[in-house]
Design an enzyme around this catalytic site. Structure first.
Site, PDB file in Angstrom:
ATOM      1  CB  CYS A 108      -0.864  -0.054   1.254  1.00  0.00           C
ATOM      2  SG  CYS A 108      -1.566   1.502   1.736  1.00  0.00           S
ATOM      3  CB  CYS A 112      -2.275   4.892   6.477  1.00  0.00           C
ATOM      4  SG  CYS A 112      -3.754   4.034   7.036  1.00  0.00           S
ATOM      5  CB  CYS A 133      -8.305 -10.230  20.273  1.00  0.00           C
ATOM      6  SG  CYS A 133      -9.285  -9.484  21.570  1.00  0.00           S
ATOM      7  CD  GLN A 179     -14.147 -13.105  15.851  1.00  0.00           C
ATOM      8  OE1 GLN A 179     -13.139 -12.416  15.744  1.00  0.00           O
ATOM      9  NE2 GLN A 179     -14.486 -13.698  16.989  1.00  0.00           N
ATOM     10  CG  ASN A 182     -18.541 -16.532  15.116  1.00  0.00           C
ATOM     11  OD1 ASN A 182     -18.886 -16.924  14.005  1.00  0.00           O
ATOM     12  ND2 ASN A 182     -17.261 -16.343  15.445  1.00  0.00           N
TER      13      ASN A 182
HETATM   14  C1  LIG Z   1     -14.083 -10.832  20.997  1.00  0.00           C
HETATM   15  S1  LIG Z   1     -15.809 -10.581  21.057  1.00  0.00           S
HETATM   16  C2  LIG Z   1     -16.359 -12.237  20.759  1.00  0.00           C
HETATM   17  C3  LIG Z   1     -17.770 -12.384  20.271  1.00  0.00           C
HETATM   18  C4  LIG Z   1     -18.143 -13.755  19.690  1.00  0.00           C
HETATM   19  N1  LIG Z   1     -17.586 -14.847  20.422  1.00  0.00           N
HETATM   20  C5  LIG Z   1     -17.776 -13.852  18.235  1.00  0.00           C
HETATM   21  O1  LIG Z   1     -16.970 -14.725  17.861  1.00  0.00           O
HETATM   22  O2  LIG Z   1     -18.311 -13.078  17.410  1.00  0.00           O
HETATM   23  C6  LIG Z   1     -16.042 -10.292  22.742  1.00  0.00           C
HETATM   24  C7  LIG Z   1     -17.489 -10.162  23.167  1.00  0.00           C
HETATM   25  O3  LIG Z   1     -17.488  -9.919  24.588  1.00  0.00           O
HETATM   26  C8  LIG Z   1     -18.552  -9.055  24.899  1.00  0.00           C
HETATM   27  N2  LIG Z   1     -18.265  -8.458  26.220  1.00  0.00           N
HETATM   28  C9  LIG Z   1     -17.462  -7.409  26.499  1.00  0.00           C
HETATM   29  N3  LIG Z   1     -17.426  -7.183  27.833  1.00  0.00           N
HETATM   30  C10 LIG Z   1     -18.229  -8.115  28.403  1.00  0.00           C
HETATM   31  C11 LIG Z   1     -18.611  -8.400  29.741  1.00  0.00           C
HETATM   32  N4  LIG Z   1     -18.164  -7.665  30.744  1.00  0.00           N
HETATM   33  N5  LIG Z   1     -19.430  -9.441  29.968  1.00  0.00           N
HETATM   34  C12 LIG Z   1     -19.896 -10.185  28.936  1.00  0.00           C
HETATM   35  N6  LIG Z   1     -19.591  -9.969  27.653  1.00  0.00           N
HETATM   36  C13 LIG Z   1     -18.764  -8.939  27.375  1.00  0.00           C
HETATM   37  C14 LIG Z   1     -18.582  -8.095  23.740  1.00  0.00           C
HETATM   38  O4  LIG Z   1     -19.851  -7.469  23.651  1.00  0.00           O
HETATM   39  C15 LIG Z   1     -18.261  -9.013  22.558  1.00  0.00           C
HETATM   40  O5  LIG Z   1     -19.446  -9.527  21.991  1.00  0.00           O
END
Ligand SMILES: C[S@@+](CC[C@H](N)C(=O)[O-])C[C@H]1O[C@@H](n2cnc3c(N)ncnc32)[C@H](O)[C@@H]1O
Length: 437
Positions: A76, A82, A393, A270, A304
């Site tokens: 890029c 960026c 992550c 994701q 998911n």
């Molecule tokens: C990395 S994402 C994973 C979502 C899902 N497993 C996926 O693969 O799409 C983390 C998730 O944790 C939720 N989250 C963040 N803080 C939280 C909390 N204190 N208690 C429960 N869920 C929470 C977010 O809303 C988000 O949906």
């Protein structure tokens, strides 16, 4: 630094930081530079000084020095200015090795030794990003729409992007023109992009009420580019769809399980759908064949992992803090004919008073960057799951949680990087823990 011209220095780069910047010392001062690799002697423009550290950007090899052999030409033209990517200048195999090294270093630092380290799993290296939050700025009458610049709040001047999916990359220029045509472009601070397999959406954040002609321009844009246009005046509860599409939903399929997920542009999903499929498949493979046990999917988002597990025959309970995501998970379970095998509950999993159902044989954890939170040890004591599959992550919080799991008698059987965000410094990890007692 703001008023003075940036200072140019010569830096001998000795190591690479987790965020992809090269690091070295100048007169005992630590200097971190983007676009610099270990072994290189580079000319660095210093852009920021904070807590004794200088931060900058390497522009060229110093006189008589050359670039490192690990360096490649960035795909890029907007790199390194960026801030969207940190590793475009690093050979891809080397990027993966660096990510793996960071993961193993983080685990070693807390005394966790995995039994097996899987090779990094990769998908598309470019054009993978289905979600992004872009800044909007008006500079000298010109509208810019893009990622923030490195080490600055400024918006990069960009007309395409190699990591965004193609449908979004070609939209950057028309978006600039669209915002320029609105009655007050300075009141549009941000545009979010979200895509499913076949549909795209933008959410235009606005600080003042949009005029009727503004709304008409947005509707025309929606028709011309076949895209759902949403506007947002405050929090996400203020989002409304302006374009005249029959449905607000975007969707993605997971063909491995015959599933189709619907979501709204602001739901967590994701960003790299190809790597997501590989991640879901690998996570569920760790549980083996359904054996009548119950799975808890903690931080389940729109379902998911839950739905894929349920489609294999597992009974699943998903927990998640975002009530809207739980609504979507319930809807997706119904639409995929899986309601009988999964249930979902809204729960703040970081709340020490949060209570889960009484028994689970398998845990799937996919927390935000901060990790599983303060309740992990309690869950392990009370539920005593046979297996814990952990999608992370952030290597540091993953390592800290792995140490808790180890202390409670769980072995890290396998761990590996899933390259969800190629060319950036983000590291996605899958770890599989088994009870050793
Ligand atoms: C990395 S994402 C994973 C979502 C899902 N497993 C996926 O693969 O799409 C983390 C998730 O944790 C939720 N989250 C963040 N803080 C939280 C909390 N204190 N208690 C429960 N869920 C929470 C977010 O809303 C988000 O949906």
């Amino acid at each position: 630094m703001s008023k003075r011209a940036p200072r140019e220095i010569e830096l001998c780069v000795t190591d690479l930081m987790p965020d992809g910047t090269g690091v070295g010392q100048l007169d005992e001062r630590v200097v971190q530079a983007k676009n610099a690799l270990p072994g290189e002697l580079v000319s660095v423009k210093v852009l920021k000084r904070r807590r004794g550290i200088w931060y900058g950007e390497a522009s060229a090899p110093a006189a008589r020095a050359g670039w490192s052999s690990a360096r490649i030409a960035p795909a890029c033209g907007y790199f390194p200015r960026c801030g969207g990517c940190a590793m475009q200048h690093i050979d891809y195999a080397e990027q993966l090795a660096l990510k793996q090294q960071q993961l193993t270093r983080a685990l070693a630092a807390v005394g966790v030794e995995p039994e097996n380290i899987n090779s990094p799993v990769q998908g598309p290296k470019l054009r993978y990003r289905t979600k992004a939050r872009l800044g909007v700025r008006v500079v000298g009458g010109e509208v810019l729409v893009g990622f923030r610049e490195t080490l600055s709040n400024r918006v990069a001047r960009m007309e395409s992007c190699e990591t965004l999916i193609g449908e979004f990359s070609v939209l950057l220029k028309p978006l600039r023109q669209l915002i320029s045509s609105l009655s007050d472009p300075t009141r549009i601070p941000q545009i979010e992009l979200a895509a499913g397999d076949h549909e795209q959406a933008i959410i235009v954040r606005h600080l003042e009420l949009l005029t009727e002609p503004d709304e008409e321009l947005l509707r025309e844009f929606a028709i011309r580019h076949d895209i759902r246009v949403f506007t947002q005046s405050a929090g996400y509860d203020s989002v409304r769809m302006l374009s005249r599409h029959a449905s607000r939903y975007l969707g993605y399929a997971n063909v491995d399980y015959g599933l189709y997920y619907q979501f709204l542009p602001w739901d967590f999903t994701q960003v790299n759908l190809a790597v997501n499929r590989l991640l879901v498949r690998s996570a569920l493979a760790e549980f083996g064949r359904p054996d009548g046990g119950r799975v808890f999917d903690l931080f389940c988002g729109i379902g998911n992992f839950s739905l894929a597990a349920a489609s294999l025959g597992w009974s699943v309970t998903g927990y998640e803090a975002a009530a809207e995501s739980i609504d979507r998970a319930v809807m997706n379970a119904e639409r995929n004919g899986l309601s009988g095998r999964c249930e979902f509950q809204v729960a703040d999993l970081y709340d020490p008073g949060c209570e889960l159902a009484e028994s689970a044989d398998y845990l799937l954890l996919d927390p935000p960057r901060s990790g599983a939170g303060p309740n992990l040890a309690t869950w392990l004591d009370s539920l005593r799951p046979r297996k814990v599959v952990y999608v992370s992550c952030q290597p540091a919080s993953f390592a800290a949680d792995a140490a808790v799991l180890q202390e409670k008698g769980y072995l890290l059987e396998r761990v590996g990087v899933f390259d969800m965000f190629p060319n950036t410094a983000h590291i996605e990890t899958l770890g599989s823990f088994s009870r050793s007692w």
